[in-house]
Design an enzyme around this catalytic site. Structure first.
Site, PDB file in Angstrom:
ATOM      1  N   GLU A  35       0.874  -1.159   0.000  1.00 11.80           N
ATOM      2  CA  GLU A  35       0.000   0.000   0.000  1.00 11.80           C
ATOM      3  C   GLU A  35       0.922   1.224   0.000  1.00 11.80           C
ATOM      4  OE1 GLU A  35      -2.682   0.064   3.318  1.00 11.80           O
ATOM      5  OE2 GLU A  35      -3.491   2.017   2.742  1.00 11.80           O
ATOM      6  N   ARG A 262       5.021 -12.940   9.560  1.00 14.07           N
ATOM      7  CA  ARG A 262       5.631 -11.652   9.244  1.00 14.07           C
ATOM      8  C   ARG A 262       6.900 -11.496  10.070  1.00 14.07           C
ATOM      9  NH1 ARG A 262       1.986  -7.868   8.907  1.00 14.07           N
ATOM     10  NH2 ARG A 262       3.216  -6.039   9.240  1.00 14.07           N
ATOM     11  N   LYS A 272       4.280   0.804   9.647  1.00 10.15           N
ATOM     12  CA  LYS A 272       4.449   2.036   8.878  1.00 10.15           C
ATOM     13  C   LYS A 272       3.899   3.231   9.649  1.00 10.15           C
ATOM     14  CE  LYS A 272       3.097   0.086   4.915  1.00 10.15           C
ATOM     15  NZ  LYS A 272       2.622  -0.047   3.527  1.00 10.15           N
TER      16      LYS A 272
HETATM   17  P1  ATP Z   1       2.741  -2.249   8.064  1.00 13.20           P
HETATM   18  O1  ATP Z   1       2.102  -3.075   9.119  1.00 13.20           O
HETATM   19  O2  ATP Z   1       4.188  -2.038   8.248  1.00 13.20           O
HETATM   20  O3  ATP Z   1       2.014  -0.982   7.779  1.00 13.20           O
HETATM   21  P2  ATP Z   1       1.435  -3.490   5.880  1.00 13.20           P
HETATM   22  O4  ATP Z   1       1.190  -4.940   5.943  1.00 13.20           O
HETATM   23  O5  ATP Z   1       0.289  -2.602   6.112  1.00 13.20           O
HETATM   24  O6  ATP Z   1       2.684  -3.158   6.768  1.00 13.20           O
HETATM   25  P3  ATP Z   1       1.616  -3.374   3.068  1.00 13.20           P
HETATM   26  O7  ATP Z   1       2.097  -2.260   2.248  1.00 13.20           O
HETATM   27  O8  ATP Z   1       0.172  -3.698   3.057  1.00 13.20           O
HETATM   28  O9  ATP Z   1       2.088  -3.063   4.533  1.00 13.20           O
HETATM   29  O10 ATP Z   1       2.468  -4.677   2.813  1.00 13.20           O
HETATM   30  C1  ATP Z   1       2.798  -5.149   1.536  1.00 13.20           C
HETATM   31  C2  ATP Z   1       3.221  -6.580   1.642  1.00 13.20           C
HETATM   32  O11 ATP Z   1       4.311  -6.706   2.527  1.00 13.20           O
HETATM   33  C3  ATP Z   1       2.105  -7.451   2.180  1.00 13.20           C
HETATM   34  O12 ATP Z   1       2.015  -8.589   1.365  1.00 13.20           O
HETATM   35  C4  ATP Z   1       2.552  -7.826   3.556  1.00 13.20           C
HETATM   36  O13 ATP Z   1       2.149  -9.107   3.864  1.00 13.20           O
HETATM   37  C5  ATP Z   1       4.063  -7.719   3.467  1.00 13.20           C
HETATM   38  N1  ATP Z   1       4.616  -7.324   4.754  1.00 13.20           N
HETATM   39  C6  ATP Z   1       4.367  -6.208   5.447  1.00 13.20           C
HETATM   40  N2  ATP Z   1       5.014  -6.211   6.626  1.00 13.20           N
HETATM   41  C7  ATP Z   1       5.711  -7.364   6.676  1.00 13.20           C
HETATM   42  C8  ATP Z   1       6.581  -7.972   7.642  1.00 13.20           C
HETATM   43  N3  ATP Z   1       6.864  -7.374   8.797  1.00 13.20           N
HETATM   44  N4  ATP Z   1       7.117  -9.181   7.346  1.00 13.20           N
HETATM   45  C9  ATP Z   1       6.833  -9.784   6.182  1.00 13.20           C
HETATM   46  N5  ATP Z   1       6.020  -9.276   5.240  1.00 13.20           N
HETATM   47  C10 ATP Z   1       5.459  -8.084   5.474  1.00 13.20           C
HETATM   48 MG    MG Z   2      -1.464  -3.468   4.707  1.00 17.68          MG
END
Ligand code: ATP
Ligand code: MG
Length: 593
Positions: A35, A262, A272
């Site tokens: 995102e 994760r 984020k």
């Molecule tokens: P955050 O919690 O940091 O805001 P998010 O999951 O909202 O992260 P996205 O931009 O939606 O962030 O994530 C894009 C991809 O990265 C998704 O497929 C998610 O599963 C993966 N991802 C995000 N954070 C992690 C993590 N800590 N470890 C592994 N994969 C991750």
């Molecule tokens: Mg997300």
């Protein structure tokens, strides 16, 4: 199939089984769907390397998809940064760059189809009311009074929602599944909501936006994704993922969702939202501050993509969440930099060393190899030696402890790449503080005399021919292992995460060190020439990492205890751990992972 290394993890097993069974016509298509609401961090790096690595190993490809279904938090700046970061990791999406927003029209058509099929309805209650009716794990939900709305009426309302006739919150589109479903997410989930907000790509064309659980499976299906890999929190969303696809197919290929753990990392926050807070509160200089766990931050700190790949290999892919020891990341970074950095001389906290046996007007240009332990790699530079030198303040002690291997009254040390000197005394100022160390040198201690035994070797630079440099000593951003567990994570920041080395000087050969180059400052650590703040002739050095794990000492874990816990021995040291040593520790770490 390609010759890229075969990953070994449960997801690779799934892909192999699918290929053997001839599913998806032999295609392997994965995607990385960020995102665009912030910079990517090391958790994303793990996901990127996993997705691109799997596809590459099995002759498939990976899509980069911006999951831009929330107009309020998303920005073009992030879209650009994310692309740069994915490329920097060595991952290429080729022509497969997508935006969820490119599919808004098709998603909307799917929504209409569900309504016509009696599988969705417009609910005119508030979202709060809907939440109250959802029930809980123990308690079934309550049907909305609008649940039995006729398809024609819902369709008309959906059109009016899209046309902008209804304000935010006035209505939502919901799937008609089962309000008593054991999986709470299946209790008539929201598919669309009204948001009168400008979108970074579609502008004001839309005022209704699809929810993640509706948009995500559709994006996967529209793009032809075969393996949709996400993190464990989405495990119970899988049922809804399948419902959406099953009610809107047929699809070829029909995407499947798989979940992995994760990454959580000690001494680090990876949300984020929290990273944005650090930026907004000016606790760091920006998303690319070298202390940030962002890809941009780590890049600016001097970490390489290869080190991140080593780290990802080391920790593997798991099915249960745990906090990864940050020592593993640091171990991967040290191992990588140890192999690639020439050894240079820099004094961070200088103390004058006067070699009284050396004539004041004489300077000798010593030829010193860049790779003292690996002469075969070749290359050397001139290092000026003279009467007035600088050494590290910490390398002199007037009353040394028992096992002292550095300079002290009456003791000898070798000046790295130069002569053996002997301390003859000190100079003091009026207050009695030491202002210089007096020494004599042994003229026969170079060349043939190189093998002469002394208790230690210290680094040094010429007092006037060395050049001043900005040296930033970065350390972990947080002082506690689990900042997320603190009531206020800002209180857990490490106050010493950035220390400027005042008065630092580097050998003349480093005056023109190119931005983006990496060096080992002998006995100190690995440094990266900052690509932003360096000026020609005035480099700024970022410490990527110390040579040894100084935190292990600070948290006072005894060596036996470290061994018992199978942690990496501090790698590096002035000579560096031999390749054999690091391979061994690697195997141990892998076994543990
Ligand atoms: P955050 O919690 O940091 O805001 P998010 O999951 O909202 O992260 P996205 O931009 O939606 O962030 O994530 C894009 C991809 O990265 C998704 O497929 C998610 O599963 C993966 N991802 C995000 N954070 C992690 C993590 N800590 N470890 C592994 N994969 C991750
Ligand atoms: Mg997300």
């Amino acid at each position: 199939m390609s010759d890229a290394p075969r990953p070994s993890n449960f997801l690779a097993d799934i892909v192999e089984a699918d290929l053997r069974a001839g599913r998806n016509g032999g295609r392997v298509v994965t995607r990385f769907p960020p995102e665009p609401n912030g910079f990517l961090h090391i958790g994303h790096a793990k996901s990127i390397l996993l997705n691109f690595g799997l596809a590459r190993a099995y002759g498939g490809h990976t899509h980069l998809r911006f999951d831009d279904t929330n107009p309020v938090t998303e920005e073009t700046e992030y879209v650009e940064a994310i692309q740069a970061d994915v490329r920097w990791l060595g991952c290429e999406w080729g022509g497969h760059l997508y935006y969820a927003s490119d599919f808004f029209e098709r998603m909307y058509a799917c929504a209409e189809r569900l309504v016509r099929d009696g599988k969705a309805y417009v609910d005119s209650q508030t979202q709060d009311r809907i939440r109250e009716q959802r029930g809980s794990f123990e308690r079934p939900g309550v049907n909305s009074p609008f649940r039995d709305r006729l398809a024609a009426e819902s369709l008309d309302l959906l059109h009016r929602m899209r046309a902008g006739e209804l304000p935010d919150g006035a209505a939502v589109l919901r799937a008609r599944i089962d309000m008593a479903h054991p999986n709470v997410l299946m209790r008539d989930p929201l598919l669309y909501r009204i948001r009168h907000a400008s979108h970074h790509r579609t502008g004001d064309r839309w005022c209704i936006y699809p929810m993640y659980d509706f948009a995500h499976p559709l994006e996967d299906a529209f793009e032809g994704v075969t393996h949709s890999i996400c993190t464990l929190e989405f495990e119970s969303n899988r049922e809804l993922y399948d419902w959406v696809l099953d009610n809107l197919g047929p699809w070829d290929p029909r995407p499947r969702q798989y979940e992995f753990a994760r990454l959580s990392l000690g001494y680090t926050v990876l949300s984020k939202r929290k990273l944005l807070h650090l930026v907004n509160e000016r606790r760091v200089s920006g998303w690319d501050d070298p202390r940030m766990p962002t890809i941009a931050g780590m890049r600016r700190r001097g970490v390489t993509p290869e080190a991140l790949r080593d780290f990802a290999d080391l920790i593997g892919v798991a099915k249960n969440n745990s906090v990864v020891d940050i020592g593993k990341l640091e171990f991967a970074i040290r191992g990588d930099l140890e192999r690639r950095t020439p050894r240079a001389l820099a004094v961070l906290n200088p103390l004058r060393l006067v070699v009284e046996s050396w004539p004041a007007d004489r300077t000798e240009e010593l030829d010193v190899p860049w790779w003292p332990a690996e002469p075969a790699r070749g290359g050397s530079r001139k290092v000026p030696f003279g009467r007035e030198l600088l050494i590290e303040r910490d390398d002199f002690s007037e009353e040394p402890p028992k096992d002292w291997k550095r300079l002290a009254p009456g003791r000898e040390v070798r000046l790295a790449g130069g002569y053996v000197v002997r301390c003859e005394g000190v100079e003091r100022d009026a207050s009695g503080a030491i202002t210089a160390v007096r020494a004599t040198h042994d003229p026969a201690s170079r060349g043939e005399g190189e093998r002469r035994k002394v208790s230690g070797t210290i680094h040094w630079v010429h007092a006037t021919r060395s050049v001043p440099a900005e040296v930033r000593l970065y350390d972990r951003l947080f002082a506690v292992e689990q900042p997320d567990a603190e009531p206020d994570f800002l209180q857990a920041l490490n106050p010493d995460s950035l220390v400027l080395a005042k008065g630092a000087r580097v050998e003349p050969a480093l005056a023109d060190a190119a931005p983006g180059t990496r060096w080992q400052f002998l006995r100190q650590g690995y440094f990266f020439v900052d690509p932003v703040d360096s000026l020609p002739g005035a480099p700024a050095f970022n410490r990527t990492i110390t040579l040894k794990d100084t935190w292990a000492a600070r948290t006072a874990v005894k060596p036996e205890a470290r061994r018992a816990r199978r942690e990496p021995a501090p790698a590096g040291g002035a000579e560096g751990a031999g390749p054999g040593a690091s391979r061994k520790a690697r195997a141990e770490l892998r076994a543990e992972a």
